[in-house]
Motif scaffolding. Structure first.
Motif, PDB file in Angstrom:
ATOM      1  N   VAL A  29       0.861  -1.545   0.079  1.00  0.00           N
ATOM      2  CA  VAL A  29      -0.219  -0.346  -0.220  1.00  0.00           C
ATOM      3  C   VAL A  29       0.943   1.268  -0.155  1.00  0.00           C
ATOM      4  O   VAL A  29       1.500   1.368   0.919  1.00  0.00           O
ATOM      5  N   THR A  30       0.716   2.001  -1.344  1.00  0.00           N
ATOM      6  CA  THR A  30       1.380   3.652  -0.819  1.00  0.00           C
ATOM      7  C   THR A  30       0.533   4.558   0.547  1.00  0.00           C
ATOM      8  O   THR A  30      -0.362   4.047   0.620  1.00  0.00           O
ATOM      9  N   GLY A  31       2.214   4.961   0.383  1.00  0.00           N
ATOM     10  CA  GLY A  31       1.686   6.762   2.083  1.00  0.00           C
ATOM     11  C   GLY A  31       1.321   4.999   3.048  1.00  0.00           C
ATOM     12  O   GLY A  31       0.708   5.150   3.395  1.00  0.00           O
ATOM     13  N   HIS A  32       1.968   3.584   3.533  1.00  0.00           N
ATOM     14  CA  HIS A  32       2.048   3.735   4.447  1.00  0.00           C
ATOM     15  C   HIS A  32       2.355   2.688   5.628  1.00  0.00           C
ATOM     16  O   HIS A  32       3.200   1.782   4.303  1.00  0.00           O
ATOM     17  N   ILE A  33       2.622   2.814   6.282  1.00  0.00           N
ATOM     18  CA  ILE A  33       3.893   1.615   7.200  1.00  0.00           C
ATOM     19  C   ILE A  33       3.517   1.028   8.276  1.00  0.00           C
ATOM     20  O   ILE A  33       2.440   1.569   8.716  1.00  0.00           O
ATOM     21  N   ALA A  34       4.476  -0.023   7.893  1.00  0.00           N
ATOM     22  CA  ALA A  34       4.171  -1.092   9.623  1.00  0.00           C
ATOM     23  C   ALA A  34       5.663  -0.658  10.641  1.00  0.00           C
ATOM     24  O   ALA A  34       6.235  -0.914  10.060  1.00  0.00           O
ATOM     25  N   THR A  35       5.310  -0.414  11.760  1.00  0.00           N
ATOM     26  CA  THR A  35       6.508   0.033  12.725  1.00  0.00           C
ATOM     27  C   THR A  35       6.782  -1.080  13.237  1.00  0.00           C
ATOM     28  O   THR A  35       8.799  -0.542  13.702  1.00  0.00           O
ATOM     29  N   ASP A  36       6.224  -2.290  12.855  1.00  0.00           N
ATOM     30  CA  ASP A  36       7.193  -3.341  14.093  1.00  0.00           C
ATOM     31  C   ASP A  36       8.763  -3.446  13.911  1.00  0.00           C
ATOM     32  O   ASP A  36       9.406  -3.636  14.692  1.00  0.00           O
ATOM     33  N   HIS A  37       9.416  -2.951  12.595  1.00  0.00           N
ATOM     34  CA  HIS A  37      10.684  -3.323  12.100  1.00  0.00           C
ATOM     35  C   HIS A  37      11.069  -1.476  12.651  1.00  0.00           C
ATOM     36  O   HIS A  37      12.432  -1.798  11.639  1.00  0.00           O
ATOM     37  N   TYR A  38      10.736  -1.047  12.959  1.00  0.00           N
ATOM     38  CA  TYR A  38      10.778   0.633  12.630  1.00  0.00           C
ATOM     39  C   TYR A  38      12.760   0.131  13.398  1.00  0.00           C
ATOM     40  O   TYR A  38      13.301   0.712  13.040  1.00  0.00           O
ATOM     41  N   ASP A  39      13.050   0.011  14.832  1.00  0.00           N
ATOM     42  CA  ASP A  39      14.107  -0.376  15.252  1.00  0.00           C
ATOM     43  C   ASP A  39      15.132  -1.195  14.912  1.00  0.00           C
ATOM     44  O   ASP A  39      15.924  -0.419  14.766  1.00  0.00           O
ATOM     45  N   ASP A  40      14.731  -2.181  14.212  1.00  0.00           N
ATOM     46  CA  ASP A  40      15.553  -3.143  13.714  1.00  0.00           C
ATOM     47  C   ASP A  40      16.252  -1.875  11.780  1.00  0.00           C
ATOM     48  O   ASP A  40      17.449  -1.842  12.505  1.00  0.00           O
ATOM     49  N   LEU A  41      15.441  -1.243  11.170  1.00  0.00           N
ATOM     50  CA  LEU A  41      15.698  -0.291  10.387  1.00  0.00           C
ATOM     51  C   LEU A  41      16.825   0.129  10.663  1.00  0.00           C
ATOM     52  O   LEU A  41      17.431   1.102  10.457  1.00  0.00           O
ATOM     53  N   PHE A  42      16.137   1.341  11.425  1.00  0.00           N
ATOM     54  CA  PHE A  42      16.655   2.548  12.645  1.00  0.00           C
ATOM     55  C   PHE A  42      18.137   2.566  12.598  1.00  0.00           C
ATOM     56  O   PHE A  42      18.592   2.819  12.502  1.00  0.00           O
ATOM     57  N   ASN A  43      17.870   1.193  13.580  1.00  0.00           N
ATOM     58  CA  ASN A  43      19.666   0.791  13.812  1.00  0.00           C
ATOM     59  C   ASN A  43      20.682   0.496  12.862  1.00  0.00           C
ATOM     60  O   ASN A  43      21.953   0.431  13.031  1.00  0.00           O
ATOM     61  N   ARG A  44      19.728  -0.185  11.300  1.00  0.00           N
ATOM     62  CA  ARG A  44      21.162  -0.561  10.809  1.00  0.00           C
ATOM     63  C   ARG A  44      21.426   0.758   9.569  1.00  0.00           C
ATOM     64  O   ARG A  44      21.908   0.572   8.787  1.00  0.00           O
ATOM     65  N   VAL A  45      21.037   2.362   9.518  1.00  0.00           N
ATOM     66  CA  VAL A  45      21.580   3.025   8.625  1.00  0.00           C
ATOM     67  C   VAL A  45      22.075   4.116   9.327  1.00  0.00           C
ATOM     68  O   VAL A  45      22.249   3.764  10.587  1.00  0.00           O
ATOM     69  N   THR A  46      23.031   4.170   9.066  1.00  0.00           N
ATOM     70  CA  THR A  46      24.320   4.683   9.116  1.00  0.00           C
ATOM     71  C   THR A  46      24.587   6.408   8.448  1.00  0.00           C
ATOM     72  O   THR A  46      24.422   6.278   7.309  1.00  0.00           O
ATOM     73  N   VAL A  47      25.187   6.591   9.306  1.00  0.00           N
ATOM     74  CA  VAL A  47      25.159   8.598   8.924  1.00  0.00           C
ATOM     75  C   VAL A  47      26.627   8.591   9.398  1.00  0.00           C
ATOM     76  O   VAL A  47      26.892   9.417  10.193  1.00  0.00           O
ATOM     77  N   THR A  48      27.074   9.561   8.222  1.00  0.00           N
ATOM     78  CA  THR A  48      28.962   9.563   7.781  1.00  0.00           C
ATOM     79  C   THR A  48      28.780  11.738   7.545  1.00  0.00           C
ATOM     80  O   THR A  48      28.159  11.750   6.394  1.00  0.00           O
ATOM     81  N   GLU A  49      29.480  12.138   8.106  1.00  0.00           N
ATOM     82  CA  GLU A  49      29.989  13.342   7.620  1.00  0.00           C
ATOM     83  C   GLU A  49      30.260  13.961   6.973  1.00  0.00           C
ATOM     84  O   GLU A  49      31.811  13.086   6.869  1.00  0.00           O
ATOM     85  N   TYR A  50      30.469  14.504   5.807  1.00  0.00           N
ATOM     86  CA  TYR A  50      31.033  13.272   4.350  1.00  0.00           C
ATOM     87  C   TYR A  50      31.779  15.361   4.198  1.00  0.00           C
ATOM     88  O   TYR A  50      31.176  16.323   4.108  1.00  0.00           O
TER      89      TYR A  50
END
Ligand code: ADP
Length: 310
Positions: free
Chosen positions: A289-310
């Motif tokens: 479904v477009t424009g819908h999120i299920a938040t169950d995996h939120y923390d797992d994905l959030f912790n796998r995003v990496t942000v580096t200053e460039y």
């Protein structure tokens, strides 16, 4: 609360037709009809994030009523201005692993409606902490109409996320009224600059220092499955995301806008804002479904995003 602006909403109709034939009749019982438009997608994702959100814009006719009904049934607060014209349908036909779309241009906004919405918007802005403005302007509104809305929001010191493209975006960038955040993808950035922009971080770093962007606090260039490259004041960030099982990436940019708006309201720092923006985008891409999120995996994905200053 967060106020979302969708000036040209639609009823999005999707027909699944396994073997589409031209110049003859096609029949289907796989039909979905939902309230749509980029700003409505932002609204739904904010609601999924449990944020207080109010949707506004222009609605008209029976399709306008259907939009309000759909939002009400989902428990989403809305306060649209009614117009004489008829809200549009946008049709997507899913066939043979392809998606063919027919997008109506929608109603023409009359001069009195144009002025009435400015007052309507001004009243809503006073209750909002953050405002998102998404999509293109309907017929009848001049390119500087978004700059006018942004002026009201700036006068009240509210944060604004603008997600639009082409003449609607360039008109705002040339005006003195600046949004807090813009979120172009590479195609929109290339359109804006009139040259093909590469997703290479060094080249993006140089592109984002173009005078056209001066006065814009945040520029988040979303790169689909490759994450994002962002500029906040004088800092640049490269954002990497994990590989995910993609189901339908349509609307992921809108989900990213919702993540940004929510982070601004919660006054998150740069790293957390970017991680949230990527997480909501990815969660949308994992849903049919477009424009819908299920938040169950939120923390797992959030912790796998990496942000580096460039
Ligand atoms: P837009 O819909 O505006 O073109 P993008 O396609 O860049 O925006 O998507 C916004 C965000 O959604 C991306 O930065 C990313 O976090 C997520 N996303 C989109 N497509 C994918 C994908 N194929 N794989 C993983 N994440 C995706």
């Amino acid at each position: 609360m967060i106020l979302t602006v969708t000036l040209n909403p639609s009823i999005d109709i999707s027909y699944t037709i396994s073997n589409l034939k031209l110049d003859t009749t096609n029949r289907t019982d796989k039909v979905s009809k939902t309230a749509g438009g980029k700003g409505i997608n932002v609204t739904r994702v904010l609601h999924d994030l449990n944020k207080a959100v109010t949707a506004t814009g222009f609605i008209g006719g029976n399709l306008g009523k259907a939009i309000v009904k759909d939002l009400n049934e989902s428990g989403i607060q809305n306060d649209f201005l009614s117009i004489k014209g008829e809200t549009r349908n946008c049709i997507a036909i899913l066939h043979d692993n392809q998606q063919t779309e027919v997008l109506e241009s929608g109603p023409t906004i009359a001069d009195d409606e144009k002025l009435a919405f400015l007052n309507h918007f001004k009243a809503l802005v006073s209750h909002a902490n953050v405002i998102t403005i998404s999509g293109s302007l309907p017929n009848g509104l001049e390119d500087d109409y978004y700059a006018k809305l942004i002026q009201f929001a700036n006068d009240s010191n509210k944060k604004i996320v603008l997600d639009t493209s082409k003449a609607n975006l360039s008109s705002v960038l040339k005006s003195v009224q600046k949004p807090t955040v813009i979120k172009p993808n590479i195609e929109e950035l290339s359109d804006l600059l009139g040259t093909e922009v590469s997703s290479d971080p060094d080249s993006l770093k140089s592109v984002l220092t173009n005078d056209l962007f001066s006065g814009i606090e945040w520029i988040v260039v979303s790169l689909g499955g490759d994450g994002a490259f962002a500029k906040h004041n004088n800092r640049f960030y490269k954002v990497n995301i994990p590989t995910i099982p993609v189901v339908n990436p349509v609307g992921s940019g809108d989900a990213t806008v919702a993540g940004i708006a929510s982070a601004l309201e919660d006054k998150l720092d740069d790293i957390h804002l970017l991680k949230q923006a990527m997480t909501t985008g990815m969660l949308n891409a994992m849903e049919s479904v477009t424009g819908h999120i299920a938040t169950d995996h939120y923390d797992d994905l959030f912790n796998r995003v990496t942000v580096t200053e460039y």
